[in-house]
Motif scaffolding. Structure first.
Motif, PDB file in Angstrom:
ATOM      1  N   UNK A   1       7.438  -5.934 -22.488  1.00 45.88           N
ATOM      2  CA  UNK A   1       8.275  -4.779 -22.728  1.00 45.88           C
ATOM      3  C   UNK A   1       8.411  -3.955 -21.448  1.00 45.88           C
ATOM      4  N   UNK A   2       9.631  -3.631 -21.102  1.00 46.77           N
ATOM      5  CA  UNK A   2       9.885  -2.856 -19.896  1.00 46.77           C
ATOM      6  C   UNK A   2       9.647  -1.376 -20.166  1.00 46.77           C
ATOM      7  N   UNK A   3       8.949  -0.738 -19.263  1.00 51.47           N
ATOM      8  CA  UNK A   3       8.743   0.706 -19.345  1.00 51.47           C
ATOM      9  C   UNK A   3       9.320   1.357 -18.094  1.00 51.47           C
ATOM     10  N   UNK A   4      10.009   2.465 -18.309  1.00 55.09           N
ATOM     11  CA  UNK A   4      10.617   3.215 -17.220  1.00 55.09           C
ATOM     12  C   UNK A   4      10.031   4.620 -17.225  1.00 55.09           C
ATOM     13  N   UNK A   5       9.585   5.063 -16.070  1.00 54.15           N
ATOM     14  CA  UNK A   5       8.985   6.389 -15.958  1.00 54.15           C
ATOM     15  C   UNK A   5       9.701   7.156 -14.856  1.00 54.15           C
ATOM     16  N   UNK A   6      10.331   8.262 -15.257  1.00 51.62           N
ATOM     17  CA  UNK A   6      11.046   9.105 -14.293  1.00 51.62           C
ATOM     18  C   UNK A   6      10.121  10.183 -13.739  1.00 51.62           C
ATOM     19  N   UNK A   7      10.433  10.630 -12.543  1.00 54.59           N
ATOM     20  CA  UNK A   7       9.714  11.745 -11.941  1.00 54.59           C
ATOM     21  C   UNK A   7      10.628  12.441 -10.947  1.00 54.59           C
ATOM     22  N   UNK A   8      10.218  13.642 -10.531  1.00 53.00           N
ATOM     23  CA  UNK A   8      10.955  14.341  -9.499  1.00 53.00           C
ATOM     24  C   UNK A   8      11.819  15.496  -9.972  1.00 53.00           C
ATOM     25  N   UNK A   9      11.902  15.684 -11.275  1.00 53.13           N
ATOM     26  CA  UNK A   9      12.693  16.793 -11.785  1.00 53.13           C
ATOM     27  C   UNK A   9      12.030  18.123 -11.490  1.00 53.13           C
ATOM     28  N   UNK A  10      12.779  19.199 -11.719  1.00 55.85           N
ATOM     29  CA  UNK A  10      12.221  20.513 -11.484  1.00 55.85           C
ATOM     30  C   UNK A  10      13.286  21.585 -11.474  1.00 55.85           C
TER      31      UNK A  10
END
Length: 123
Positions: free
Chosen positions: A1-10
């Motif tokens: 299963x592919x997991x995507x994790x975003x970061x960098x917002x603010x």
């Protein structure tokens, strides 16, 4: 299963820049089309940008052309969204998406989605 994790917002001010990252795990990242979408409460999720597996072909939504740049690093399983000249109307939750196809889609027919990262632009 592919997991995507975003970061960098603010939270940033109008005119500022921000770079979002999305790291994938559990799949063959280098073969997927990767994309960014965004959504504000009460509105449909909107296409922002997409990039094909080699990174040569990209596509952008009209509202971000010339200001946002999508790129990818297949060695790091990561796709980026560089956002410049941010405007208050760019405020949204930004979602990373992956598509098991060699072709970019501007609609929501992507196979995997991240949880989203909030971007708030104050004017």
């Amino acid at each position: 299963q592919v997991q995507l994790v975003e970061s960098g917002g603010g939270l940033v001010q109008a005119g500022d820049s921000l770079r979002l990252s999305c790291t994938a795990s559990g799949g063959t990242f280098s073969t997927y089309v990767m994309a960014w979408f965004r959504q504000v409460p009460g509105k449909e999720r909107e296409f922002v940008a997409a990039i094909r597996w080699r990174g040569v072909s990209t596509s952008y939504g009209d509202s971000v052309k010339g200001r946002f740049t999508i790129s990818r690093d297949n060695a790091k399983n990561t796709v980026y969204l560089q956002m410049n000249s941010l405007k208050a109307e760019d405020t949204a939750v930004y979602y990373c998406a992956a598509r098991r196809s060699p072709y970019i889609s501007l609609s929501l027919d992507y196979d995997y989605w991240g949880q989203g990262t909030q971007v708030t632009v104050s004017s």
